[in-house]
Scaffold this active site. Structure first.
Site, mmCIF file in Angstrom:
data_model
loop_
_atom_site.group_PDB
_atom_site.id
_atom_site.type_symbol
_atom_site.label_atom_id
_atom_site.label_comp_id
_atom_site.label_asym_id
_atom_site.label_seq_id
_atom_site.Cartn_x
_atom_site.Cartn_y
_atom_site.Cartn_z
ATOM 1 C CB CYS A 94 -26.179 -9.319 -17.549
ATOM 2 S SG CYS A 94 -25.579 -9.259 -19.251
ATOM 3 C CB CYS A 115 -20.936 -10.739 -20.665
ATOM 4 S SG CYS A 115 -22.691 -10.609 -21.045
ATOM 5 C CB CYS A 148 -24.858 -13.520 -19.629
ATOM 6 S SG CYS A 148 -24.287 -12.603 -18.185
ATOM 7 N N GLY A 151 0.792 -1.230 0.000
ATOM 8 C CA GLY A 151 0.000 0.000 0.000
ATOM 9 C C GLY A 151 0.818 1.272 0.000
ATOM 10 C CB CYS A 184 -21.507 -8.303 -18.002
ATOM 11 S SG CYS A 184 -22.486 -9.623 -17.286
HETATM 12 ZN ZN LIG Z 1 -23.690 -10.530 -18.963
#
Ligand SMILES: [Zn+2]
Lengths: 292, 193
Positions: free
Chosen positions: A240, A271, A243, A31, A265
């Site tokens: 989505c 996807c 999908c 970090g 997506c």
């Molecule tokens: Zn998708």
């Protein structure tokens, strides 16, 4: 981007050594932003020169590279970076998350779970999470040195006072291994939980600001929050339309000039992978099964 | 893109990548293709030095390495790195006599603002075996055991003191002939056996 190739992956060996030493420090101090002597690259700064330099420094002939921009492999930015490394390093490239050994990304973390054999390289525009609170580098350095992160919490709490919730939706600050507060780059805060305990090494490169930082594998990364306002990753309450995924980060895209919209997506490989497995639009999945 | 043209670049990349993996997964052992160098330099040590050192990274040699003049000559010829007498000026420290390695405080620890300005100590050991330290920290999913020998009797305490200083501190790389492992300053000892 048409200069002849003298060095593997464009950068000369001395520059790669300098970047590699910075990467090793970044891993040892999770970090913490390691300064490095960022080089001019044959592309504009906004195109991810920090990520490109990190990728060039780690890449070897055995690697398989994937480049994504906002979840997509097909944007101009992603295509040109992929071409750059095809031409300068001759490495294999892929769009499949699971096949890649090095994934360079801008603004997203892939949906598919990453493995220990992968390295995720983020393109970072503004690496300093405290910059908007304090413009002076000497001061932000001192604040990190003293773990003086109170002002950061005050800023987030002001959001709550003003909006009733924390309004920061991208580049939502995280704390790495209970020490450094870090900018995860402008990913949606939906992606923040994926940074924590990830089996893959995560490297961050900021070209213009000349910083490299890292999250080692299996490192606890927490999003800053409050007991009465815990961190909540946001996603559109939809699935989505290509999908039917209900777990992925969605983009709202305009589908015609009547202003109709649909959710899909953001991660195009995820996807496509789901559709290849037979997941389809919701209307289709609701039909009676053929053998039913 | 032919192998001869990029041979040296590929060797450097492979050695770096092995060390990157080791620092990312403290205590895990990786092998790498060694490079020939004068004794007492191990092939993996030589590969790391050639991969990472240059005129910007001063190197300190422990008395065992310093006693072999061919070592300093080899380093200068292959990397151009200056050899420094003061360990706290070194980017890399090379230790051939692991039992006699100086306490970590003799090396650069970095500052609170710039903890990266610290020494990476490359220690040659005989084997990755012996009494194990059980480690936790970034890069370790649950716990991981690490053993190397020979090491000073108070090595575990030195490592604890190094962790106490975090984010300042030194990072350690251990080398046998062709194998390496690393303990970044972020590791914690949870058990000693
Ligand atoms: Zn998708």
């Amino acid at each position: 981007m048409t200069a002849p190739v003298y060095n593997f992956a464009y950068l000369d060996e001395q520059t790669k050594r300098m970047i590699r030493r910075a990467i090793l420090k970044a891993i040892a101090i999770p970090g913490y932003q390691v300064p490095f002597a960022s080089r001019e690259m044959p592309m504009p700064y906004g195109w991810g020169t920090g990520g490109v330099q990190v990728t060039a420094a780690i890449l070897g002939p055995q690697d398989v590279l994937k480049v994504i921009d906002q979840g997509s492999d097909d944007t101009t930015n992603a295509v040109s970076i992929r071409k750059f490394f095809t031409r300068t390093a001759g490495v294999r490239t892929t769009t499949a998350t699971l096949e890649a050994t090095v994934i360079q990304t801008r603004h997203r973390v892939p949906e598919a779970a990453l493995s220990a054999d992968q390295v995720l390289v983020y393109q970072v525009p503004i690496p300093e999470p405290l910059r908007f609170l304090e413009p002076r580098e000497t001061e932000t350095r001192r604040m990190h040195a003293l773990s003086e992160y109170g002002l950061m919490h005050v800023k987030l709490y002001e959001d709550i006072a003003r909006h009733g919730h924390i309004a920061t939706a991208y580049a939502y600050p995280v704390q790495v291994a209970s020490r450094y507060v870090m900018d995860p780059s402008p990913i949606p805060k939906f992606d923040n939980p994926k940074l924590s305990n990830c089996p893959a090494l995560q490297l961050f490169g900021a070209g213009r600001e000349k910083r490299i930082y890292a999250i080692p594998p299996y490192t606890r990364v927490t999003s800053l929050d409050f007991d009465d306002h815990p961190f909540e990753p946001y996603r559109h309450d939809a699935s989505c339309e290509l999908c039917a995924a209900t777990d992925s980060y969605l983009d709202e895209v305009i589908t015609d000039d009547q202003g109709n919209r649909m959710f899909v997506c953001s991660d195009t490989d995820y996807c496509e992978h789901r559709r290849a497995l037979g997941h389809g639009p919701i209307a289709a999945t609701q039909k009676e099964p053929a053998d039913g | 893109m032919s192998a001869p043209a990029f041979g040296m670049a590929f060797a450097s990349q492979a050695a770096f990548r092995a060390l990157m993996e080791c620092l990312s997964r403290p205590g895990e052992i990786r092998t790498l293709e060694g490079v020939g160098a004068p004794p007492p330099m191990a092939p993996a040590t030589a590969a790391l030095v050639r991969s990472l050192a240059d005129y910007e990274s001063p190197i300190w040699l422990d008395p065992a390495f310093a006693a072999a003049p061919a070592i300093a000559e080899w380093i200068k010829f292959h990397t151009g790195a200056p050899i420094v007498a003061a360990p706290d000026k070194a980017a890399f420290a090379l230790v051939a006599d692991s039992l006699a390695m100086p306490t970590f405080l003799k090396f650069a620890q970095g500052s609170e603002e710039y903890p990266d300005r610290s020494t990476t100590i490359i220690v040659q050991v005989e084997r990755f075996a012996g009494p194990a330290l059980t480690l936790q920290g970034p890069g370790i999913e649950t716990t991981r055991d690490f053993a190397a020998a020979p090491l000073p009797a108070d090595f575990a305490q030195r490592l604890r003191d190094n962790r106490e200083m975090f984010p300042r501190g030194v990072d350690l790389v251990f080398v046998t002939g062709q194998a390496i492992a690393a303990l970044p300053r972020s590791v914690r000892i949870v058990e000693e056996r």
